[in-house]
Write an enzyme that holds these catalytic residues in place. Structure first.
Site, PDB file in Angstrom:
ATOM      1  N   LYS A  98     -14.927   8.773  33.546  1.00  0.00           N
ATOM      2  CA  LYS A  98     -13.678   8.229  34.036  1.00  0.00           C
ATOM      3  C   LYS A  98     -12.776   9.528  33.607  1.00  0.00           C
ATOM      4  O   LYS A  98     -12.297   9.810  32.642  1.00  0.00           O
ATOM      5  CB  LYS A  98     -12.958   7.254  33.211  1.00  0.00           C
ATOM      6  CG  LYS A  98     -11.487   6.967  33.248  1.00  0.00           C
ATOM      7  CD  LYS A  98     -11.135   6.549  34.739  1.00  0.00           C
ATOM      8  CE  LYS A  98      -9.559   6.221  34.620  1.00  0.00           C
ATOM      9  NZ  LYS A  98      -8.683   7.188  34.313  1.00  0.00           N
ATOM     10  N   GLY A 127      -9.234   9.851  22.620  1.00  0.00           N
ATOM     11  CA  GLY A 127      -7.768   9.470  23.036  1.00  0.00           C
ATOM     12  C   GLY A 127      -6.938   8.675  21.912  1.00  0.00           C
ATOM     13  O   GLY A 127      -7.167   8.788  20.882  1.00  0.00           O
ATOM     14  N   SER A 128      -6.060   7.870  22.553  1.00  0.00           N
ATOM     15  CA  SER A 128      -5.032   7.519  21.650  1.00  0.00           C
ATOM     16  C   SER A 128      -5.562   6.015  20.829  1.00  0.00           C
ATOM     17  O   SER A 128      -6.705   5.642  21.294  1.00  0.00           O
ATOM     18  CB  SER A 128      -3.867   6.711  22.369  1.00  0.00           C
ATOM     19  OG  SER A 128      -4.155   5.638  23.283  1.00  0.00           O
ATOM     20  N   GLY A 143      -5.189   2.935  23.239  1.00  0.00           N
ATOM     21  CA  GLY A 143      -6.033   2.774  24.389  1.00  0.00           C
ATOM     22  C   GLY A 143      -7.464   2.673  23.725  1.00  0.00           C
ATOM     23  O   GLY A 143      -8.307   1.827  24.315  1.00  0.00           O
ATOM     24  N   GLY A 144      -7.966   3.318  22.778  1.00  0.00           N
ATOM     25  CA  GLY A 144      -9.386   3.278  22.349  1.00  0.00           C
ATOM     26  C   GLY A 144      -9.534   2.038  21.631  1.00  0.00           C
ATOM     27  O   GLY A 144     -10.638   1.340  22.030  1.00  0.00           O
ATOM     28  N   GLU A 178     -13.101   8.258  19.191  1.00  0.00           N
ATOM     29  CA  GLU A 178     -12.390   9.045  18.267  1.00  0.00           C
ATOM     30  C   GLU A 178     -10.988   9.106  18.835  1.00  0.00           C
ATOM     31  O   GLU A 178     -10.416   9.319  19.765  1.00  0.00           O
ATOM     32  CB  GLU A 178     -12.633  10.718  18.699  1.00  0.00           C
ATOM     33  CG  GLU A 178     -12.197  11.755  17.579  1.00  0.00           C
ATOM     34  CD  GLU A 178     -11.076  12.426  17.963  1.00  0.00           C
ATOM     35  OE1 GLU A 178      -9.842  11.748  17.327  1.00  0.00           O
ATOM     36  OE2 GLU A 178     -10.899  13.291  18.595  1.00  0.00           O
ATOM     37  N   CYS A 219      -6.510  16.950  17.821  1.00  0.00           N
ATOM     38  CA  CYS A 219      -6.788  15.854  16.861  1.00  0.00           C
ATOM     39  C   CYS A 219      -7.077  16.122  15.563  1.00  0.00           C
ATOM     40  O   CYS A 219      -6.872  15.387  14.688  1.00  0.00           O
ATOM     41  CB  CYS A 219      -7.943  15.034  17.584  1.00  0.00           C
ATOM     42  SG  CYS A 219      -9.424  16.035  18.010  1.00  0.00           S
ATOM     43  N   GLU A 260       0.082   8.778  12.975  1.00  0.00           N
ATOM     44  CA  GLU A 260      -0.064  10.140  13.665  1.00  0.00           C
ATOM     45  C   GLU A 260       0.977  10.136  14.774  1.00  0.00           C
ATOM     46  O   GLU A 260       1.407   9.248  15.604  1.00  0.00           O
ATOM     47  CB  GLU A 260      -1.515  10.092  14.471  1.00  0.00           C
ATOM     48  CG  GLU A 260      -1.554  11.615  15.269  1.00  0.00           C
ATOM     49  CD  GLU A 260      -2.641  11.803  16.094  1.00  0.00           C
ATOM     50  OE1 GLU A 260      -3.054  12.952  16.361  1.00  0.00           O
ATOM     51  OE2 GLU A 260      -3.288  10.466  16.503  1.00  0.00           O
TER      52      GLU A 260
END
Length: 505
Positions: free
Chosen positions: A182, A239-240, A243-244, A263, A300, A389
């Protein structure tokens, strides 16, 4: 050498359009139109990946290794064009993208070498004991086998090394798993040209075209459709947290739950022990400022929190950090959305009664400046939002009252990708007390360094307890990351002619 994206999706060797379009939002240069993926394209890509698995998953290791090396050649052949469009879309300087391209190629070559050696198969053999009493023991052999088609999500902050042909894709292909990517909407043109390189490598190598597909889109629906497709057997994501976690929950709620290797982010705290802070407060402050602002803080492993013990050395460290950050020119964020989130995070921090701003420049748009705040351990421990974060060049100094208070703070942190100890020889006893706490919090523990920068080597761990990642036993960098896309299979009493080739003999 210019590159003009077609805006199409690569699905099992065919470049196809979807339904509707979205426009890229480059930092500079022309915007381009990209087709939006559809459920039908997802079905086609996943079905082709499943068909390819019956060939690719059972190919010889040297054949897969050769394919990975051909991908590197095709990426290198497009090097200048990749740098050009990558810089336009993300605002990253050419040198950074060239370095990231080298890392991407290095990852692919590392995995090619790794699978040729064969150690990743973890082969084990227990010989038969026909005379054992009271019952004979059969022969049992075991090795790791690929799991099937894997979905990979491109990352916003690494358009090459963690995206279309990045670490997740390299590990999955090395394992023998076809990949459906994606693409990230922040750099769709970069994703397309890398997919073009993989497509060319497939054609050169005679690999089944279903081994790789790229589907673009600027909404969550396509990503959700991919992770919920019954033929997908695992997901790699960078990603965030929000979202994750949403995708993780979808994977767990499937009729057949699948592993989601996400992650998700980290504040990567640093613990500055007393003798180190006494010996080099200015150097530590300047080093932190450089690490905090590297790449506009969009790593990250960005060290967002420094824990110090209250005193004059802490004052000198904080002053040196503030001075160094104040000299950093505004930097371009990777996307409008990331810049907006950073502005919102800085505003939230500025409004909290629990913190004192040391450097907080009003900002708007995609250009950002660093921010620095400080707070006490008591306030940090009672306001959990201070440990969340803020993606970008924002730092927080947490002042502890004693070594015991520093240990109490260490215990309060949630899972991290990294933790760092800055120490001198005289700090060894304090570091020994901290280490058992810190190794439970993170996948990587550093001493006297800064965590920005992840070496792509056998021993690297890029992962950690939640919320740093969704699987504390996995890494997304290093050769151990291949284990995410393998599963052990035991073979009992198989005749020699039926054993898989890698177990025969």
């Amino acid at each position: 050498m210019g590159f003009t994206p077609t805006g199409k999706h690569l699905v099992a060797g065919d470049w196809l359009e979807g339904e509707g379009f979205f426009a890229s939002s480059p930092a500079h240069g022309p915007a381009h139109r990209f087709s939006v993926g559809t459920g039908a394209l997802v079905d086609r890509a996943c079905e082709a990946a499943e068909e390819a698995f019956w060939y690719f998953g059972y190919a010889k290791r040297w054949e897969r290794a050769a394919f990975l090396r051909v991908i590197t050649e095709e990426i290198e052949a497009r090097g200048e064009a990749i740098t050009e469009i990558g810089s336009q879309e993300t605002g990253l300087p050419a040198a950074r993208l060239q370095g990231e391209r080298a890392r991407t190629i290095g990852q692919l070559r590392l995995f090619a070498d790794h699978i040729e050696l064969g150690g990743y198969l973890d082969r084990r053999v227990d010989v038969a004991l026909p005379d054992r009493q009271p019952a004979p023991r059969p022969e049992i052999r075991m090795m790791q086998r690929p799991i099937g088609p894997v979905a990979v999500f491109g990352a916003s902050n690494f358009p090459l090394a963690f995206s279309t042909a990045g670490g997740d894709t390299a590990a999955a292909l090395a394992a023998g798993c076809p990949v459906v990517v994606k693409g990230h909407s922040a750099h769709p043109g970069t994703g397309e040209i890398v997919a073009e390189a993989i497509d060319a490598a497939i054609r050169r190598s005679g690999v089944h075209p279903g081994v790789f597909s790229l589907i673009q889109g600027n909404s969550r629906e396509i990503g959700q459709a991919i992770v919920q497709h019954p033929l997908i057997k695992a997901v790699g994501f960078t990603g965030s947290l929000a979202g994750g976690r949403a995708l993780f929950d979808l994977c767990a709620a499937r009729p057949e739950p699948i592993p989601f290797f996400g992650e998700l982010g980290s504040v990567n705290p640093m613990f500055l022990l007393p003798e180190a802070l006494k010996a080099r407060p200015e150097a530590l402050g300047q080093g932190w400022a450089a690490s905090l602002t590297m790449g506009a803080g969009q790593f990250c492993t960005n060290p967002g929190i420094a824990v110090v013990i209250e005193g004059p050395e802490a004052d000198r460290f904080t002053a040196a950090t503030t001075e160094a950050l104040g000299k950093v020119a505004p930097q371009t964020m990777l996307s409008d959305g990331i810049a907006r989130s950073y502005h919102e995070g800085q505003a939230r921090m500025s409004e909290r009664n629990a913190v004192r701003p040391l450097l907080a420049t009003p900002m708007s748009g995609r250009e950002v400046s660093p921010s620095l705040f400080e707070t006490s351990s008591e306030r940090f421990l009672t306001d959990h939002a201070l440990g969340e974060e803020v993606f970008g060049p924002l730092g927080l100094v947490v002042r502890a009252s004693s070594a015991e208070d520093m240990e109490r703070l260490a215990r309060a942190f949630v899972g991290q990708l990294t933790v760092t100890i800055h120490m001198e020889a005289a700090d060894l006893a304090a570091a020994r007390r901290l280490l058992p706490i810190l190794e439970r919090k993170a996948g990587r523990v550093l001493v006297n360094g800064f965590p920005t920068g992840v070496e792509v080597v056998d021993a690297m761990v890029h992962g950690g307890p939640y919320p740093a990642s969704t699987n504390f036993g996995a890494t997304s960098v290093g050769t151990l990351s291949i284990r995410r896309f393998l599963r052990p299979v035991a073979y009992q009493n198989l005749p020699q002619g039926l054993l898989p080739e890698d177990l025969d003999g």
